[in-house]
Write an enzyme that holds these catalytic residues in place. Structure first.
Site, PDB file in Angstrom:
ATOM      1  N   ASP A   1      29.343 -18.503   5.426  1.00 52.90           N
ATOM      2  CA  ASP A   1      30.356 -18.003   6.348  1.00 52.90           C
ATOM      3  C   ASP A   1      31.500 -19.011   6.363  1.00 52.90           C
ATOM      4  O   ASP A   1      31.392 -20.144   5.854  1.00 52.90           O
ATOM      5  CB  ASP A   1      29.777 -17.737   7.740  1.00 52.90           C
ATOM      6  CG  ASP A   1      30.637 -16.713   8.497  1.00 52.90           C
ATOM      7  OD1 ASP A   1      31.797 -16.490   8.102  1.00 52.90           O
ATOM      8  OD2 ASP A   1      30.149 -16.130   9.482  1.00 52.90           O
TER       9      ASP A   1
HETATM   10  C1  BGC Z   1      33.031 -14.438  10.365  1.00 51.54           C
HETATM   11  C2  BGC Z   1      32.675 -13.545   9.194  1.00 51.54           C
HETATM   12  C3  BGC Z   1      33.898 -13.240   8.379  1.00 51.54           C
HETATM   13  C4  BGC Z   1      34.551 -14.539   7.972  1.00 51.54           C
HETATM   14  C5  BGC Z   1      35.785 -14.334   7.133  1.00 51.54           C
HETATM   15  C6  BGC Z   1      33.870 -15.638   9.963  1.00 51.54           C
HETATM   16  O1  BGC Z   1      34.362 -16.332  11.049  1.00 51.54           O
HETATM   17  O2  BGC Z   1      31.849 -14.871  10.992  1.00 51.54           O
HETATM   18  O3  BGC Z   1      32.064 -12.378   9.662  1.00 51.54           O
HETATM   19  O4  BGC Z   1      33.566 -12.450   7.282  1.00 51.54           O
HETATM   20  O5  BGC Z   1      34.924 -15.247   9.130  1.00 51.54           O
HETATM   21  O6  BGC Z   1      36.826 -13.840   7.862  1.00 51.54           O
END
Ligand code: BGC
Length: 688
Positions: free
Chosen positions: A256
């Site tokens: 993530d």
């Molecule tokens: C979120 C994800 C997301 C990623 C990219 C993160 O903060 O938890 O779900 O895909 O950001 O934007």
């Protein structure tokens, strides 16, 4: 064929170029890389990008990679296309209330089609986390509290995004996230620690990931939190033992956003190098956003601290993904394609259907549907004309200018004999009040956790004042999480849960309020009496002291009822369905339960028929009941249909204390009903 090409390419790459394939460009919330350096692209140091949307920019950056880098490896462009790209659909939680996986698949396909027409080839969706605690803001992004429904939605969404072959120019590769247990953060707080039995992990939280993997999802995202003391980003048990070995996932794992950096915040590693080693050796292939792989991995591999095989395995998978996306053959996006695709009539039509099916009629004291010739309707409340909030928490490139507010939808629907008033003072002179309350879109989604899940601000006071007029009061709720609304449940004459319904929310609400669409949505999360009851879910384990109203020392609260305000699976219609003739038959490996559902009203409707099962005695304490099947039936007025479910016994097992999956012989109760609290009840026995 492509495997050979992957190996050929791999054999030509320097360590730096290999690390480049594992580096996803993005900005860390703590700093980090700020803007993509063109020289870096020419040097093959970025493998994928997030947050680039314009086709011309994408083609420009792609050209640097394909035509000006040594090996010409294309870049993979990724974005969060969660519930639509520009045609915005209801938030995923709402969409799940349709109990219509085919419709969810269609919505995901449309999102893929629009996104890929502008150059996005990878979406960070679907989110398949189970959420049993609606303080957590990300409950909006998933399919609710139930694992069986979560599996069906996960599968449908993956199929919708990817199709049979995601190299097609109207498909994108999907990403099942956030692996795993993210919805169970302590206190309903995003990013917070999760401490969970392995049985609960395997029975409740893993199955939607398994469903996504069985549907051939190309990528998986590891979650932010620590799981039983080990950050998911470094969790070998989760990423290697379970994901790869048990579930057979062969694709790419992306961290993530910035999560490789956060290994330090977890205090699981003291240096960047230790964090990187822990992540890549646990099974993370791509570092999203932290730039740590970029900073230290090449040197670590050169020194033998991280074996070259570990690096090569990750790179191999990323190159394969790029082949599977068709990027080596078609790296560029046709800059004219989007013109005929985005927000086309067909997409808007599906968005309206999806919004209609996702809305749940929670109460109706005979007041709905309204007549389009009602003389005066007051449409009031903080969300009545809020087109922006209809887009929901993760609305990608959705624009409020394409979004229909509820006021606008009602105005679109009524005849010219009807006057719509939108100010509160005039409300007292109306024939009926439609009060639109709930949460603005910014109150749910990532990081948007709440300790009070009631109506925010002074909305209850506002509803009290409307109630005091003595006029019929219809409450339309727009929100991104299940709410605690006991007062509304008691005092409104009708309640429509409309969620954040996407760009067609307003028209869909009007369709339901005026009876052009007969509501069919059913809740996928329990609506508790108060946030203090959370986590609260229908399929909780049996307790030794089930709540009894007049006995104090039973499992309940002193200051709130234990029953949900609205239970899982609940939702009303403008017609009446009668359930009868339950039959249960057993085979060697499965049981079949059937019932007759009759539409006893005067109008056609769609009914979500639900099958629940309870294992009466088991060697581990089992849930009071569990969903094991559902079917959405269309029934004309007066029509009766026999619906039948066949469930293999292998679906009725559980993990014993030593983590063996077992199916125990014995008696089971079975229900076929309209929600988790009602239904026809039968029995069957597994003899072995
Ligand atoms: C979120 C994800 C997301 C990623 C990219 C993160 O903060 O938890 O779900 O895909 O950001 O934007």
């Amino acid at each position: 064929m492509s495997q050979k090409k992957v190996e050929e390419l791999l054999s030509k790459m320097t360590i730096e170029e290999k690390v480049g394939q594992l580096t996803q460009y993005g900005t860390s919330i703590y700093g980090g890389v700020n803007s993509p350096s063109e020289d870096y692209i020419r040097a093959g140091r970025y493998g994928s990008f997030i947050c680039f949307f314009e086709p011309e920019t994408i083609n420009h950056l792609q050209k640097l990679a394909v035509e000006e880098s040594r090996l010409g490896i294309p870049i993979l462009f990724a974005n969060d296309v969660i519930h639509g790209y520009k045609t915005i659909f209801p938030i995923p939680l709402a969409e799940a209330c349709s109990w219509n996986p085919e419709l969810a698949e269609k919505a995901a396909y449309i999102a893929a089609k629009e996104a890929s027409s502008e150059g996005t080839k990878w979406t960070f969706a679907p989110m398949v986390d189970i959420s049993r605690d609606s303080r957590w803001g990300r409950v909006a992004e998933g399919a609710g509290e139930d694992t069986y429904l979560g599996r069906k939605m996960a599968q449908a969404r993956v199929k919708g995004f990817q199709g049979e072959d995601y190299s097609a120019n109207d498909r994108v590769v999907a990403c099942a996230k956030h692996y795993v247990g993210y919805g169970a953060g302590e206190g309903g707080r995003d990013y917070n620690s999760v401490d969970m039995s392995l049985q609960t992990l395997h029975e409740t939280y893993l199955p939607p990931f398994k469903a996504a993997i069985d549907a051939k999802v190309g990528t998986v995202m590891s979650a932010f939190h620590s799981f039983n003391g080990i950050p998911c980003t470094t969790n070998k048990y989760l990423l290697t033992e379970i994901l790869k070995k048990t579930l057979g996932f062969k694709g790419v794992v992306v961290s993530d956003w910035d999560a490789v950096n956060e290994i330090l915040q977890h205090r699981f590693a003291g240096t960047k190098a230790d964090a990187v080693k822990a992540a890549i050796e646990a099974g993370v292939d791509i570092d999203m956003g932290s730039a740590y792989f970029d900073e230290v991995l090449a040197e670590m591999v050169a020194k033998g601290v991280v074996p070259i095989e570990v690096l090569d395995n990750a790179v191999r998978k990323v190159l394969q993904l790029k082949y599977d996306c068709g990027l080596f053959d078609n790296p560029y996006v046709d800059v004219n394609l989007h013109k005929s695709v985005i927000l086309c009539d067909e997409h808007i039509k599906v968005a309206r259907q999806s919004a209609r099916e996702s809305m749940v009629l929670l109460k109706n004291e005979g007041i709905l549907p309204l007549k389009k010739t009602t003389k005066k309707i007051a449409v009031v409340g903080p969300l009545a004309d809020d087109a922006k909030s209809m887009l929901g928490c993760w609305s990608c490139l959705g624009s409020e200018h394409n979004s229909v507010s509820i006021l606008k939808g009602i105005q679109n629907a009524v005849s010219d004999k009807c006057t719509i008033v939108a100010n509160q003072k005039a409300a007292s002179k109306a024939d009926v009040i439609v009060a639109v309350v709930g949460e603005i879109s910014n109150l749910s989604g990532e990081g948007k956790n709440r300790t009070d899940i009631g109506l925010p601000d002074n909305q209850l006071q506002f509803l009290n004042e409307l109630k005091a007029t003595g006029l019929p009061l219809v409450v339309v709720l727009c929100n991104g999480r299940p709410l605690s609304i006991p007062w509304v449940a008691e005092n409104a004459d009708a309640i429509l849960e409309a969620w954040h319904g996407g760009i067609q929310a307003g028209n869909a609400v009007a369709d339901i309020l005026f009876g052009d669409y007969n509501p069919s949505g059913k809740l996928v999360n329990t609506f508790p009496y108060a946030a203090g009851c959370l986590p609260f879910y229908y399929n909780h384990l049996s307790t030794g002291r089930p709540p009894l109203k007049h006995i104090i020392h039973t499992s309940k609260y002193m200051d709130a009822p234990i029953d949900p305000v609205f239970c899982f699976g609940y939702g009303l219609s403008y017609t009446k369905y009668k359930y009868s003739d339950l039959k249960v038959n057993c085979d060697n490996d499965s049981f079949t339960a059937s019932a007759v559902i009759k539409n006893e009203g005067k109008i056609p409707g769609d009914e979500v028929v639900q099958l629940y099962v309870s294992d009466l005695v088991a060697s581990r304490v089992r849930p009071v009941k569990e969903l094991k099947g559902f079917d959405k039936l269309h029934l004309d007025a007066g029509q009766a249909i026999e619906v039948s479910f066949t469930v293999p016994y292998s679906e009725l097992g559980f993990y014993d204390y030593d983590m063996n999956y077992i199916v125990e012989p014995g008696d089971f109760k079975v229900w076929i009903g309209p929600n988790c609290c009602e239904g026809l009840e039968g029995m069957f026995t597994i003899n072995r």
